[in-house]
Structures are given as structure tokens and as C-alpha cells.
Design an enzyme around this catalytic site. Structure first.
Site, short mmCIF file in Angstrom:
data_model
loop_
_atom_site.label_atom_id
_atom_site.label_comp_id
_atom_site.label_asym_id
_atom_site.label_seq_id
_atom_site.Cartn_x
_atom_site.Cartn_y
_atom_site.Cartn_z
N SER A 107 -13.26 19.14 -7.99
CA SER A 107 -13.48 19.86 -6.74
C SER A 107 -12.15 20.23 -6.08
O SER A 107 -12.04 21.30 -5.47
CB SER A 107 -14.36 19.04 -5.79
OG SER A 107 -13.77 17.79 -5.55
N LEU A 123 -9.49 21.17 -7.48
CA LEU A 123 -8.99 22.38 -8.13
C LEU A 123 -9.91 23.57 -7.86
O LEU A 123 -9.45 24.71 -7.71
CB LEU A 123 -8.84 22.15 -9.63
CG LEU A 123 -7.81 21.08 -10.02
CD1 LEU A 123 -7.84 20.85 -11.53
CD2 LEU A 123 -6.42 21.50 -9.57
N ARG A 167 -11.45 24.17 -5.20
CA ARG A 167 -11.20 24.67 -3.84
C ARG A 167 -10.05 25.67 -3.80
O ARG A 167 -9.95 26.45 -2.85
CB ARG A 167 -10.94 23.50 -2.89
CG ARG A 167 -12.20 22.74 -2.51
CD ARG A 167 -11.94 21.82 -1.32
NE ARG A 167 -11.13 20.67 -1.69
CZ ARG A 167 -11.63 19.50 -2.11
NH1 ARG A 167 -12.93 19.34 -2.22
NH2 ARG A 167 -10.83 18.50 -2.42
N LEU A 224 -10.71 24.30 -23.15
CA LEU A 224 -11.10 24.75 -21.82
C LEU A 224 -10.80 26.23 -21.67
O LEU A 224 -9.77 26.71 -22.15
CB LEU A 224 -10.32 23.97 -20.75
CG LEU A 224 -10.43 22.44 -20.80
CD1 LEU A 224 -9.41 21.81 -19.86
CD2 LEU A 224 -11.83 21.98 -20.45
N GLU A 225 -11.71 26.95 -21.02
CA GLU A 225 -11.47 28.34 -20.69
C GLU A 225 -11.09 28.37 -19.21
O GLU A 225 -11.95 28.26 -18.34
CB GLU A 225 -12.72 29.19 -20.94
CG GLU A 225 -13.28 29.10 -22.36
CD GLU A 225 -14.36 28.04 -22.48
OE1 GLU A 225 -14.94 27.65 -21.47
OE2 GLU A 225 -14.61 27.59 -23.61
N TYR A 261 -29.89 10.67 -37.46
CA TYR A 261 -31.01 9.85 -37.89
C TYR A 261 -30.99 9.70 -39.41
O TYR A 261 -31.32 10.62 -40.16
CB TYR A 261 -32.33 10.48 -37.43
CG TYR A 261 -33.55 9.71 -37.85
CD1 TYR A 261 -33.66 8.35 -37.57
CD2 TYR A 261 -34.58 10.33 -38.54
CE1 TYR A 261 -34.77 7.64 -37.96
CE2 TYR A 261 -35.69 9.62 -38.93
CZ TYR A 261 -35.79 8.28 -38.64
OH TYR A 261 -36.88 7.57 -39.03
#
Lengths: 83, 184
Positions: free
Chosen positions: B114, B116, B118, B140-141, B174
């Protein structure tokens, strides 16, 4: 389980490699994976998620560049290292 | 169901989740754990060489990574940090390598911080899901949506991971399903 791959180059990050998985129909699925999921020409995958005749449906560790997660491969392209 | 900090630690202790290097206690909130920014960052050029100004995803089949190499400039974030220009797209990576074991029955979402957010910094473009079985440093984009350039530094907290329990074990985790069906 492990699936056979072709290691064709480095990704954008030093930890990444670009690999190709050859599908049962001969098409080539390219994806970017973490270097440490590779061992020689094999890539670690989970257990196969489907079977049909001499083909296995495997889920790859990353989405391929064509957007697929699952690919049918020939059974002999998949090995169980523990076996 | 979202994992609490205690459950995240328990999964880490049982090696059902691996985060390397392991975050210290200050990286946790009640329901998330922070990851930090790696030194490598790729910057998209605003114009392409030649006349190919339009990216057509259909035409990059089998070669989108090499296309990215053509479209981006790779940088190492130095001691002065790296400035993200307004409106620009960057590819960045978490410093931590994350391994979500398929049998752990977990998936995760990578979300922004948050503090960043802001100032206008986004860390993904509509693809926040870390699927069960993921293994690697998270790509990360990064987009600066804010009104001013933003200086980022390697090892800063860049994103948070929120873990969610899957309902049941995914097929690839599984073992019994196709046991004995004759792989090579």
C-alpha cells in the site's frame, strides 16, 4: 516426475531459462522456467494429469508462450526419476 | 481460505512452501509476507527499431522472450537505485525464490504494497496468481502510474504474497491417479 525438454537459451533474468517441450503432435511449446527446476535435458513437473493411449497430459510449471498450461506428450518423454 | 502468519511459518517449517532467502519476522503481516526487489530490471523502450510499432501477440508465438529482448534494455540496480519513469512498464523480479509444492494444496497471489500503491507503483498487470507448483523468482510487471518518477532500490520491499488453500489436491500433486500406467 520429469519431462524431456530442449534448453534453448537464457531468460531475461539470470535465474531463468527458455525451454521447449515437444508435444505428442510434434508442436513445440516454449516456456520460461527457473533454472533449478532443470536437470540436464529434463524438467521437473508434477504427476501427469491425464492419459490417453501412448500419451500423457502433463501440467507445466509455467504458462507457455502460447498460453497453455497443459500439454499432451509422448509417454517416453516423461520419466520418474525416483524409479 | 487465506493463511495467517502462523500458518505461513508452519508451512515454511514443513518445507511445503520454500522461500529462499527466508523472510525475517519483520516481513510478515497477519495474512501476508513481503518479498523484496532483485537487482535485475528490464525497461521497455518507448519505440521499436524500424516500423514495427505494434506488438501482435499472435506473431510472437514461440519467440516472445526473444521479442522481449529486442524491446527492453536490461539494467542492474546499483547503489543509487533505479528511477521508474511515469507511465513506463518494467519487468522486475523478486529476490526470493518461491516454491509452492503441488501437494501443499496452496496457491498464492502477488499483490502490491500500500505504501508503494499510494505513490502510483503497481507490481503486476492483471496476472497476480502464483499457481500451485510454481517454482522460481516471481516476475513482476512494474508500472509507475504516479505523477512523478519513482526511485526503487534492490532489496526494498516490493510486493506481498498472500497464500490461499486450494480445495483439494491439484491433479499434478496427486500421485495415485495414474500410478503404474507405464511412463518410461
Amino acid at each position: 516426475m520429469w519431462v524431456r525438454i530442449e534448453n534453448i537459451g537464457e531468460g531475461q533474468h539470470p535465474s531463468e531459462r527458455i525451454v521447449v517441450v515437444v508435444a505428442a503432435d510434434g508442436s513445440r511449446e516454449q516456456l520460461i522456467v527457473d533454472l533449478r527446476t532443470l536437470q540436464n535435458d529434463m524438467m521437473e513437473i508434477g504427476y501427469p494429469v491425464g492419459v490417453s493411449g501412448d500419451k500423457l497430459l502433463v501440467e507445466l510449471p509455467q504458462e507457455t508462450m502460447q498460453g497453455a498450461w497443459r500439454v499432451w506428450v509422448r509417454k517416453d518423454a516423461v520419466i520418474d526419476k525416483a524409479a | 481460505m487465506i493463511l495467517s502468519d502462523r500458518e505461513i511459518s508452519a508451512y515454511l517449517n514443513q518445507h511445503m512452501i520454500e522461500i529462499d532467502p527466508r523472510p525475517d519476522e519483520t516481513a510478515y503481516s497477519s495474512t501476508s509476507v513481503d518479498l523484496t526487489l532483485d537487482e535485475t530490471i528490464s525497461e521497455f523502450r518507448t519505440s521499436l527499431p524500424g516500423n514495427e510499432e505494434i506488438i501482435d501477440p499472435r506473431n510472437v508465438t514461440g519467440g516472445s522472450e526473444s521479442l522481449l529482448d529486442k524491446l527492453t534494455d536490461k539494467h542492474q540496480i546499483g547503489s543509487d537505485g533505479f528511477v521508474l519513469q511515469r507511465g513506463s512498464l518494467y519487468l522486475a523480479w523478486t529476490r526470493e525464490r518461491v516454491n509452492l509444492k503441488p501437494e501443499a494444496r496452496l496457491a498464492a497471489r502477488v499483490e502490491g504494497k500500500s505504501a508503494l500503491a499510494r505513490i502510483g507503483l503497481a507490481v503486476h498487470v492483471t496476472a497476480p496468481t502464483i499457481h500451485a507448483g510454481f517454482c522460481g523468482q516471481i516476475r513482476l510487471e512494474v508500472v509507475n502510474h504516479g505523477p512523478r518518477p519513482i526511485r526503487v532500490r534492490s532489496h526494498m520491499r516490493i510486493c506481498q504474497l498472500i497464500f490461499e488453500q486450494t480445495f483439494g489436491t491439484p491433479n499434478r500433486g496427486y500421485q495415485g491417479q495414474f500410478l503404474g500406467q507405464g511412463t518410461a
